[in-house]
Design a protein around this motif. Sequence first.
Motif, PDB file in Angstrom:
ATOM      1  N   TYR A   1      -4.426   0.051  -6.519  1.00  0.00           N
ATOM      2  CA  TYR A   1      -4.562  -0.709  -5.279  1.00  0.00           C
ATOM      3  C   TYR A   1      -6.046  -0.824  -4.995  1.00  0.00           C
ATOM      4  O   TYR A   1      -6.792   0.143  -5.142  1.00  0.00           O
TER       5      TYR A   1
ATOM      6  N   LEU B   1      -3.215  -5.586  -5.850  1.00  0.00           N
ATOM      7  CA  LEU B   1      -2.297  -4.587  -6.382  1.00  0.00           C
ATOM      8  C   LEU B   1      -2.073  -4.893  -7.855  1.00  0.00           C
ATOM      9  O   LEU B   1      -1.744  -6.020  -8.217  1.00  0.00           O
TER      10      LEU B   1
ATOM     11  N   TYR C   1       0.830  -1.202   0.000  1.00  0.00           N
ATOM     12  CA  TYR C   1       0.000   0.000   0.000  1.00  0.00           C
ATOM     13  C   TYR C   1       0.871   1.261   0.000  1.00  0.00           C
ATOM     14  O   TYR C   1       0.599   2.210  -0.732  1.00  0.00           O
TER      15      TYR C   1
END
Length: 144
Positions: A116, A133, A75
């Motif tokens: 994401y 992702l 992230y």
Amino acid sequence: MPAAGRNDPYKNCNFLVEIEGVVTAGFSECTGLSSEVEIIQYRESGQFGVRNLPGRVKFGNITLKRGVTKSMDLYNWHRDVLHGQTDRKTGVIILLDDTRAQVARWVFREAFPQKYEGPSFNAKGSEVAIETLVICCESLEREE
């Protein structure tokens, strides 16, 4: 026992993903290991047929899915891109055999996260929370 010289295919469930400086982890899914050459059609003067010539090379986006953990590495990498700090990385997807020995590798280069996606939640469910992702890259090569 397999016949001598038999070349059985490997299972798609034994793989690892390593991304330079970010993560070495197990993922539940990895898709998008692809490359293609666009075709330019060319018709020569006086000819009725069309010749196909190789054009631009394109590589597919690699999609990785894994269960959400405390790790924020993936992230944070994406967040940095959102804030204008594109950190391109090299990574590898490693296929393992039944003994967990490496049998093939796909190396991607100049990669950064394009998208994401956090998990979906359902109060009635009991499935693992999955994060996704999507990584774009500028090259992909298979190695042994």
